[in-house]
Enzyme design. Structure first.
Site, PDB file in Angstrom:
ATOM      1  N   HIS B  40     -56.339 -10.954 -61.380  1.00  0.00           N
ATOM      2  CA  HIS B  40     -55.202 -10.367 -60.669  1.00  0.00           C
ATOM      3  C   HIS B  40     -54.720  -9.105 -61.366  1.00  0.00           C
ATOM      4  O   HIS B  40     -55.139  -8.792 -62.487  1.00  0.00           O
ATOM      5  CB  HIS B  40     -54.069 -11.386 -60.602  1.00  0.00           C
ATOM      6  CG  HIS B  40     -53.741 -11.986 -61.934  1.00  0.00           C
ATOM      7  ND1 HIS B  40     -53.148 -11.269 -62.934  1.00  0.00           N
ATOM      8  CD2 HIS B  40     -53.979 -13.235 -62.429  1.00  0.00           C
ATOM      9  CE1 HIS B  40     -53.004 -12.054 -63.997  1.00  0.00           C
ATOM     10  NE2 HIS B  40     -53.510 -13.246 -63.738  1.00  0.00           N
ATOM     11  N   ALA B  41     -53.843  -8.381 -60.690  1.00  0.00           N
ATOM     12  CA  ALA B  41     -53.387  -7.089 -61.199  1.00  0.00           C
ATOM     13  C   ALA B  41     -51.873  -7.057 -61.339  1.00  0.00           C
ATOM     14  O   ALA B  41     -51.168  -6.678 -60.410  1.00  0.00           O
ATOM     15  CB  ALA B  41     -53.839  -5.999 -60.248  1.00  0.00           C
ATOM     16  N   CYS B  43     -50.304  -4.937 -62.707  1.00  0.00           N
ATOM     17  CA  CYS B  43     -49.975  -3.523 -62.519  1.00  0.00           C
ATOM     18  C   CYS B  43     -49.513  -3.221 -61.102  1.00  0.00           C
ATOM     19  O   CYS B  43     -48.860  -2.206 -60.848  1.00  0.00           O
ATOM     20  CB  CYS B  43     -51.211  -2.678 -62.824  1.00  0.00           C
ATOM     21  SG  CYS B  43     -52.195  -3.346 -64.170  1.00  0.00           S
ATOM     22  N   VAL B  81     -53.050 -24.818 -69.994  1.00  0.00           N
ATOM     23  CA  VAL B  81     -53.390 -25.429 -71.279  1.00  0.00           C
ATOM     24  C   VAL B  81     -52.107 -25.623 -72.075  1.00  0.00           C
ATOM     25  O   VAL B  81     -51.335 -24.687 -72.271  1.00  0.00           O
ATOM     26  CB  VAL B  81     -54.388 -24.543 -72.053  1.00  0.00           C
ATOM     27  CG1 VAL B  81     -54.633 -25.114 -73.445  1.00  0.00           C
ATOM     28  CG2 VAL B  81     -55.691 -24.427 -71.282  1.00  0.00           C
ATOM     29  N   ASP B 272     -54.391  -8.690 -73.649  1.00  0.00           N
ATOM     30  CA  ASP B 272     -53.034  -8.485 -74.164  1.00  0.00           C
ATOM     31  C   ASP B 272     -52.679  -9.385 -75.345  1.00  0.00           C
ATOM     32  O   ASP B 272     -51.742  -9.088 -76.089  1.00  0.00           O
ATOM     33  CB  ASP B 272     -52.005  -8.754 -73.056  1.00  0.00           C
ATOM     34  CG  ASP B 272     -51.887  -7.601 -72.073  1.00  0.00           C
ATOM     35  OD1 ASP B 272     -52.673  -6.641 -72.181  1.00  0.00           O
ATOM     36  OD2 ASP B 272     -51.015  -7.675 -71.192  1.00  0.00           O
ATOM     37  N   ALA B 290     -54.554  -2.668 -69.094  1.00  0.00           N
ATOM     38  CA  ALA B 290     -55.664  -3.297 -68.397  1.00  0.00           C
ATOM     39  C   ALA B 290     -57.060  -2.788 -68.788  1.00  0.00           C
ATOM     40  O   ALA B 290     -57.967  -3.608 -68.971  1.00  0.00           O
ATOM     41  CB  ALA B 290     -55.440  -3.192 -66.892  1.00  0.00           C
ATOM     42  N   ASN B 294     -60.020  -5.367 -70.150  1.00  0.00           N
ATOM     43  CA  ASN B 294     -61.332  -5.539 -69.536  1.00  0.00           C
ATOM     44  C   ASN B 294     -62.466  -5.294 -70.521  1.00  0.00           C
ATOM     45  O   ASN B 294     -63.444  -6.039 -70.558  1.00  0.00           O
ATOM     46  CB  ASN B 294     -61.485  -4.555 -68.366  1.00  0.00           C
ATOM     47  CG  ASN B 294     -60.875  -5.087 -67.088  1.00  0.00           C
ATOM     48  OD1 ASN B 294     -60.968  -6.276 -66.784  1.00  0.00           O
ATOM     49  ND2 ASN B 294     -60.245  -4.210 -66.337  1.00  0.00           N
ATOM     50  N   TRP B 423     -57.465  29.041 -67.359  1.00  0.00           N
ATOM     51  CA  TRP B 423     -57.118  28.552 -68.693  1.00  0.00           C
ATOM     52  C   TRP B 423     -56.409  27.220 -68.474  1.00  0.00           C
ATOM     53  O   TRP B 423     -55.216  27.173 -68.206  1.00  0.00           O
ATOM     54  CB  TRP B 423     -56.197  29.533 -69.418  1.00  0.00           C
ATOM     55  CG  TRP B 423     -56.875  30.772 -69.921  1.00  0.00           C
ATOM     56  CD1 TRP B 423     -56.776  32.017 -69.383  1.00  0.00           C
ATOM     57  CD2 TRP B 423     -57.724  30.900 -71.072  1.00  0.00           C
ATOM     58  NE1 TRP B 423     -57.517  32.902 -70.130  1.00  0.00           N
ATOM     59  CE2 TRP B 423     -58.106  32.253 -71.175  1.00  0.00           C
ATOM     60  CE3 TRP B 423     -58.211  30.004 -72.032  1.00  0.00           C
ATOM     61  CZ2 TRP B 423     -58.951  32.741 -72.183  1.00  0.00           C
ATOM     62  CZ3 TRP B 423     -59.045  30.485 -73.033  1.00  0.00           C
ATOM     63  CH2 TRP B 423     -59.415  31.830 -73.107  1.00  0.00           C
TER      64      TRP B 423
HETATM   65  C1  LIG Z   1     -45.508  -5.063 -64.084  1.00  0.00           C
HETATM   66  C2  LIG Z   1     -46.681  -4.654 -64.878  1.00  0.00           C
HETATM   67  C3  LIG Z   1     -47.257  -3.424 -64.654  1.00  0.00           C
HETATM   68  C4  LIG Z   1     -48.364  -3.023 -65.371  1.00  0.00           C
HETATM   69  N1  LIG Z   1     -48.930  -1.792 -65.108  1.00  0.00           N
HETATM   70  C5  LIG Z   1     -50.053  -1.428 -65.767  1.00  0.00           C
HETATM   71  C6  LIG Z   1     -50.689  -0.206 -65.458  1.00  0.00           C
HETATM   72  O1  LIG Z   1     -50.248   0.552 -64.589  1.00  0.00           O
HETATM   73  N2  LIG Z   1     -51.812   0.120 -66.137  1.00  0.00           N
HETATM   74  C7  LIG Z   1     -52.343  -0.697 -67.097  1.00  0.00           C
HETATM   75  O2  LIG Z   1     -53.377  -0.361 -67.669  1.00  0.00           O
HETATM   76  N3  LIG Z   1     -51.756  -1.862 -67.413  1.00  0.00           N
HETATM   77  C8  LIG Z   1     -50.619  -2.248 -66.782  1.00  0.00           C
HETATM   78  N4  LIG Z   1     -50.039  -3.446 -67.080  1.00  0.00           N
HETATM   79  C9  LIG Z   1     -50.637  -4.287 -68.119  1.00  0.00           C
HETATM   80  C10 LIG Z   1     -51.817  -5.087 -67.586  1.00  0.00           C
HETATM   81  O3  LIG Z   1     -51.420  -5.792 -66.448  1.00  0.00           O
HETATM   82  C11 LIG Z   1     -52.306  -6.015 -68.662  1.00  0.00           C
HETATM   83  O4  LIG Z   1     -52.749  -5.254 -69.755  1.00  0.00           O
HETATM   84  C12 LIG Z   1     -53.483  -6.880 -68.200  1.00  0.00           C
HETATM   85  O5  LIG Z   1     -53.107  -7.660 -67.110  1.00  0.00           O
HETATM   86  C13 LIG Z   1     -53.923  -7.769 -69.354  1.00  0.00           C
HETATM   87  O6  LIG Z   1     -54.911  -8.626 -68.940  1.00  0.00           O
HETATM   88  P1  LIG Z   1     -55.058 -10.046 -69.642  1.00  0.00           P
HETATM   89  O7  LIG Z   1     -56.189 -10.694 -68.948  1.00  0.00           O
HETATM   90  O8  LIG Z   1     -55.107  -9.865 -71.088  1.00  0.00           O
HETATM   91  O9  LIG Z   1     -53.696 -10.778 -69.346  1.00  0.00           O
HETATM   92  P2  LIG Z   1     -53.028 -11.255 -67.983  1.00  0.00           P
HETATM   93  O10 LIG Z   1     -53.424 -10.367 -66.864  1.00  0.00           O
HETATM   94  O11 LIG Z   1     -51.607 -11.412 -68.274  1.00  0.00           O
HETATM   95  O12 LIG Z   1     -53.702 -12.646 -67.718  1.00  0.00           O
HETATM   96  C14 LIG Z   1     -53.461 -13.730 -68.549  1.00  0.00           C
HETATM   97  C15 LIG Z   1     -53.588 -14.981 -67.719  1.00  0.00           C
HETATM   98  O13 LIG Z   1     -53.520 -16.096 -68.557  1.00  0.00           O
HETATM   99  C16 LIG Z   1     -52.811 -17.124 -67.901  1.00  0.00           C
HETATM  100  N5  LIG Z   1     -52.297 -18.045 -68.929  1.00  0.00           N
HETATM  101  C17 LIG Z   1     -51.369 -17.781 -69.873  1.00  0.00           C
HETATM  102  N6  LIG Z   1     -51.160 -18.860 -70.626  1.00  0.00           N
HETATM  103  C18 LIG Z   1     -51.974 -19.829 -70.167  1.00  0.00           C
HETATM  104  C19 LIG Z   1     -52.206 -21.174 -70.526  1.00  0.00           C
HETATM  105  N7  LIG Z   1     -51.563 -21.741 -71.534  1.00  0.00           N
HETATM  106  N8  LIG Z   1     -53.115 -21.881 -69.822  1.00  0.00           N
HETATM  107  C20 LIG Z   1     -53.797 -21.322 -68.801  1.00  0.00           C
HETATM  108  N9  LIG Z   1     -53.599 -20.046 -68.402  1.00  0.00           N
HETATM  109  C21 LIG Z   1     -52.707 -19.312 -69.089  1.00  0.00           C
HETATM  110  C22 LIG Z   1     -51.722 -16.373 -67.154  1.00  0.00           C
HETATM  111  O14 LIG Z   1     -51.244 -17.121 -66.061  1.00  0.00           O
HETATM  112  C23 LIG Z   1     -52.454 -15.133 -66.706  1.00  0.00           C
HETATM  113  O15 LIG Z   1     -52.985 -15.266 -65.415  1.00  0.00           O
HETATM  114  C24 LIG Z   1     -48.907  -3.879 -66.372  1.00  0.00           C
HETATM  115  C25 LIG Z   1     -48.328  -5.107 -66.607  1.00  0.00           C
HETATM  116  C26 LIG Z   1     -47.234  -5.507 -65.876  1.00  0.00           C
HETATM  117  C27 LIG Z   1     -46.632  -6.837 -66.146  1.00  0.00           C
END
Ligand SMILES: Cc1cc2nc3c(=O)[nH]c(=O)nc-3n(C[C@H](O)[C@H](O)[C@H](O)COP(=O)(O)OP(=O)(O)OC[C@H]3O[C@@H](n4cnc5c(N)ncnc54)[C@H](O)[C@@H]3O)c2cc1C
Ligand SMILES: Cc1cc2nc3c(=O)[nH]c(=O)nc-3n(C[C@H](O)[C@H](O)[C@H](O)COP(=O)(O)OP(=O)(O)OC[C@H]3O[C@@H](n4cnc5c(N)ncnc54)[C@H](O)[C@@H]3O)c2cc1C
Lengths: 437, 437
Positions: B40-41, B43, B81, B272, B290, B294, B423
Site C-alpha cells: 500500500h501507499a 504517501c 504479530v 522505515d 518509500a 523498496n 544555463w
Molecule cells: C501520510 C504519509 C505520506 C507519505 N508521503 C511520502 C512521499 O510522498 N514519498 C515518500 O517517499 N514517502 C512518503 N511516506 C513514507 C512512506 O510511506 C514510507 O517510507 C513507506 O511506506 C515505508 O514502507 P515500509 O514497508 O517500511 O512501511 P509501511 O508502509 O508502514 O508498512 C509497514 C506495514 O507493517 C504492518 N505492521 C506493523 N506492525 C506489524 C505487526 N506487529 N504485525 C504485522 N504487521 C505489522 C503495518 O500494518 C504496515 O502495513 C509517507 C508516509 C505517510 C504516512
C-alpha cells in the site's frame, strides 16, 4: 596589453568574452559578429515561427550595448571576418579589409545549415540564425503548403511550428523514422504517430533536388508541388575561415584539446565549430548544442586568462519536443552501440509520471543501454509528456562520470505521488539490466 | 524447505517477499500483515483526504490475492504479530497466540506516528496508514475548523488537503519556518508565504497538550478552540517487537549492515523500521521514505536468497509540495552542514523554468551546499513550480557518488527552450561555487 580576438558573438563567443573580462581585466577583448545580434538563441527560432513571441529582441540574453558598456568588451556587430591569418595573427573584416591584430584568437563561428541541390538556393528557406528570423517568418507565414526536408530535431521543430500556424506540411525524411539519430525504432514508435497525425510524413525518401524556386521537390520516390521549401537537414561546423590553417576533424569541426586550444598555440575554438571527445566511446565527437557551446566558451576563457580549466568531453545530450511530447537522448542508441566493439544490452520501461491514484498522470517511456560486462551506462532515450528534462540530466551526469546501472538503481530518487511513481522508470530500467527484471 | 518470515506487508516487506520468491523458488515465504492492506501507499493518504480519488483499493499496487495466487507467497492479512522470539525463531500472531516458526526473518513493520500529550488520544487524528484512510476522511470532512500540529512534510501535506476541502486550518509548528528540516531560512521564505495565505500558520509555537477530545489545543503561547486536531509531528521506527533482542540505533531504528542484516544472523530489517548510513557524513541516519524502503527490501531479498547485494546508504532525498509549488531537499541543509566538522559553502540561484521568450515560465530556486576544500556536494534544496523532481534526482545521484560542483557544472544538461534555460539553475549554482560566479 594582450589582445584577445573572438570571432562570432553567439553563446560560445560571448560566454568566453565575458569570462575573460572578469578573469583578466588587463586583457583587451574584441568580438567581431557578422550579424546585428549577439548572445542570441537560435533555439528560439522555431518558437518565433510558431508565433509564441513577437519581439526579436527576446532572442538576445543581453543587447550589444550591455557587453560594451557593462562588461567593457570591444564588441563590433555587423562586422564579418572575411579572412584570418593564423600564423601572422591578423583578421580581415568587411569589404574594405580592415584588419584586427591579436595575441589570442577564439574561433566561435558556430555552424551553418547543410544545403541541398537547388536551381537557385535563395528560394529555399533555412531555419537558423535569429537575425534572419523576422524575414523568414514573414515569408513562411504567407505560404500555405510547405515542404520540410528533414525529420531530425530541426525538421520536427520546424514542422511543429508550421502545423501550429495552420500550414499544410509535407515532411520528407531520408530515415525510416523521425528523429532516427536520437531514437531506436521501438522508441520512435511512441512519437512517430503523433507527428504523422498532423502532417504528411514521408519516410525513407531522399530529396534529389528542389526546383522552381522551392515549389517543386523531387525525391527518389516522386515529386511534390508546394508553395515553398524549408531545408532542415542539419548543420555543419562553420570552419571555412581556418581550413588549411588548423587541424580539422569530424565534419570539418576544429580539433581542440581539453583546454579548447587548437593545433596552433594561443588559438582556441569553442561551440558548434569545435570538435570534442565523447566520454563514452573515447572517440572524437561533434555535439552542436547550446549548453556544450557555453561551457566550452567558459573553459577557453580560463585558459586564455592563464587559469587552467579542462573540458571533460561530451555525452551527446539531445532534447526536442513535438506538441506536448518531449523526446530526449543521451549517449548511444542501441543501434549506435552495436557498431562499437562493446557488447551492449538494453532495457525499456513503459511507465506513468504520477501515482496510479493521482489525477493527470502522463505517459513516459525510458530506454537504457549498458555495457554487458561492466553495467556501465552507454545510452538512454526518453519519450514522455512531462518530467523528461531532469531525467535526461540524471542520465547525462551518470554517463559523464562512467556510472553503472547499479548506481542508477540505488540513486535515492525523489518520490511524491503528484509528480512521480515510487519506482522511477530510470530505476526500473536500470533494475532490468542490473537484476534481470 | 527454508522458511522466511516477513513481518509487515508494506512497500519494503512485499518487495522483499516478491524478490525472494523469484530468486529462491524453494524458499517458503510467509508475510504477516496486521491490516487488510498490503503493498500500500501511505504517501497517497493526504491526496485521498483532499478528495483527489475515492477508491481505497487504489492505495494498493496489488491486492493480497495477487501475491498469494500469482507470486506463491503465504500472505496473511489481519494477522498482527504480538511477539517475536529472535533466538528461538518463533513469532506469535493474534490473540490466540498462534505461532509461526522461521529460519530467516525480515522485519518490515514500518513506522508509527509520534504522539503528543492528550487527555484521551483516540480523539486526535493521525494521517498514517491507508487502511484507516476512509474512517479518517469521514471524520475530518465532517469538521469545520481543524488544528494541524506540525509543519513538516506531513503537516504541510495534511494542511494542503484540508484547505483544499474548504476547512479552516490552524497549523501549529514548533520550528521558526515550515519544512525546517528540508529548507534553510532563505529557501523557506519562497514557500512559507504561500502556505500562510491559506491558513492560520503559527510558527515557533509548541503544543503542550490537546484536551477536550481534540477540541482544545494548548501551546506555550496560548490556546486554540477547534473542532478537531490532527497530530502530524512525524513518525518513529516501529521496532517495539524486537526491542531488547536486537541492536537499536537512531530513534530506535533497527541497526543493520549493508546487507540489511541486523545484529542477529539471518534476521533482517528493511524500510522505515531500519537504520541506514548517510553516504555524505558516513554516520548512521534514518530515512523513512518509500524509495529507500523498496530498495532495502530488494537488497534483503538477495541476501536471504544467498545472492549478495549491498545497500549503498542514503543521502536523505525528500520532496513535498504545497499547491503548485514543489519543495525538495537532498543531503544536508546549510544549517546541518555547519554542525559537521566540514567547512561548507553555499550558493543560491533564483531562476525560471523556461526560456525568457517561451510562454508559461515558472519560478525555481536552487541552493547548493558543498565542502569548501574539495567541492564535494553536501546538500541541495529546490523550491519550484515545475521540473523539480528530476533535478533532485540529479543531486541525489551526485551525492550518492560523492561528486563535486565541478562535475555538476560540466554535466551535459539537456536544453530545450520550452522546458529549460540553457544555463540550468543547478549548473549555475554549481558554477558559483566552482568558479566564484
Ligand atoms: C501520510 C504519509 C505520506 C507519505 N508521503 C511520502 C512521499 O510522498 N514519498 C515518500 O517517499 N514517502 C512518503 N511516506 C513514507 C512512506 O510511506 C514510507 O517510507 C513507506 O511506506 C515505508 O514502507 P515500509 O514497508 O517500511 O512501511 P509501511 O508502509 O508502514 O508498512 C509497514 C506495514 O507493517 C504492518 N505492521 C506493523 N506492525 C506489524 C505487526 N506487529 N504485525 C504485522 N504487521 C505489522 C503495518 O500494518 C504496515 O502495513 C509517507 C508516509 C505517510 C504516512
Ligand atoms: C533552429 C535551431 C534550434 C536549436 N535548438 C536548440 C535547442 O533546443 N537546444 C540546444 O541546446 N541547442 C539548440 N540549437 C543549437 C544551438 O543554437 C547552438 O548549439 C548554439 O547556438 C551554438 O553556439 P555558438 O556560439 O557556437 O554558435 P552560434 O550561436 O551559431 O553563433 C555563432 C555566431 O558567429 C557569427 N559568425 C559566423 N561567422 C562569422 C564571421 N566570419 N565573422 C563574424 N561573425 C561570424 C554568426 O553570425 C553567429 O552569430 C538550435 C539551433 C538552431 C539553428
Amino acid at each position: 596589453m594582450e589582445r584577445v580576438l573572438i570571432i562570432g558573438g553567439g553563446a560560445a563567443g560571448m560566454t568566453a568574452a565575458s569570462w575573460i573580462r572578469r578573469l583578466a581585466p588587463n586583457m583587451k577583448v574584441t568580438v567581431l559578429e557578422s550579424t546585428s545580434m549577439v548572445s542570441h538563441a537560435p533555439c528560439g527560432v522555431p518558437y518565433f515561427l510558431e508565433g509564441l513571441f513577437d519581439d526579436p529582441k527576446l532572442f538576445m540574453t543581453y543587447e550589444p550595448s550591455f557587453f560594451i558598456q557593462k562588461r567593457g568588451i570591444d564588441l563590433r556587430v555587423n562586422a564579418k571576418v572575411r579572412e584570418i591569418d593564423v600564423s601572422s595573427r591578423v583578421a580581415k573584416i568587411g569589404d574594405e579589409n580592415e584588419t584586427v591584430e591579436f595575441d589570442y584568437l577564439i574561433i566561435a563561428t558556430g555552424s551553418i545549415p547543410s544545403e541541398i541541390k537547388t536551381d537557385g538556393k535563395d528560394k529555399v528557406f533555412f531555419v537558423h540564425h535569429p537575425a534572419h528570423a523576422e524575414e523568414l517568418r514573414k515569408a513562411l507565414w504567407s505560404l500555405e503548403k510547405i515542404a520540410v526536408i528533414g525529420g531530425g530535431i530541426l525538421g520536427v521543430e520546424t514542422s511543429e511550428a508550421l502545423v501550429s500556424k495552420g500550414k499544410k506540411v509535407v515532411m520528407i525524411h531520408h530515415g525510416s523514422r523521425p528523429l532516427n539519430r536520437m531514437l531506436d525504432d521501438d522508441m520512435a514508435s511512441f512519437i512517430s504517430p503523433k507527428i504523422a497525425r498532423d502532417l504528411d510524413m514521408r519516410l525513407s525518401e531522399s530529396v534529389l533536388e528542389v526546383r522552381n524556386g522551392g515549389r517543386t521537390v523531387i525525391t527518389n520516390k516522386g515529386e511534390y508541388k508546394v508553395d515553398g521549401t524549408v531545408v532542415a537537414i542539419g548543420v555543419k561546423p562553420n570552419s571555412s575561415l581556418v581550413k588549411g590553417q588548423l587541424e580539422l576533424g569530424i565534419h570539418g569541426s576544429v580539433v581542440v584539446n581539453d583546454k579548447m586550444e587548437t593545433s596552433e598555440k594561443g588559438i582556441y575554438a569553442v561551440g558548434d565549430v569545435a570538435q570534442s571527445t565523447n566520454v563514452i566511446t573515447g572517440k572524437p565527437d561533434w555535439v552542436p548544442y547550446a549548453p556544450v557551446a557555453n561551457k566550452m566558451g567558459f573553459v577557453a576563457a580560463f585558459n586564455v586568462a592563464g587559469l587552467e580549466k579542462k573540458f571533460p568531453g561530451v555525452v551527446g545530450t539531445m532534447i526536442t519536443k513535438y506538441k506536448e511530447t518531449q523526446v530526449g537522448k543521451v549517449g548511444l542508441t542501441y543501434e549506435e552501440a552495436l557498431k562499437t566493439n562493446m557488447k551492449a544490452v538494453e532495457a525499456k520501461v513503459q511507465h506513468k509520471t504520477r501515482a496510479r491514484y493521482y489525477p493527470g498522470s502522463k505517459d513516459i517511456w525510458v530506454k537504457l543501454i549498458a555495457e554487458e560486462s561492466s553495467g556501465r551506462v552507454l545510452g538512454a532515450q526518453i519519450v514522455g509528456d512531462e518530467e523528461v528534462l531532469g531525467r535526461l540530466d540524471v542520465l547525462a551526469l551518470a554517463m559523464m562520470k562512467g556510472l553503472t546501472v547499479e548506481d542508477l538503481f540505488f540513486m535515492e530518487n525523489a518520490y511524491l505521488p503528484a509528480v512521480a511513481r515510487v519506482w522511477d522508470p530510470i530505476v526500473l530500467a536500470a533494475r532490468k539490466i542490473y537484476a534481470g527484471d
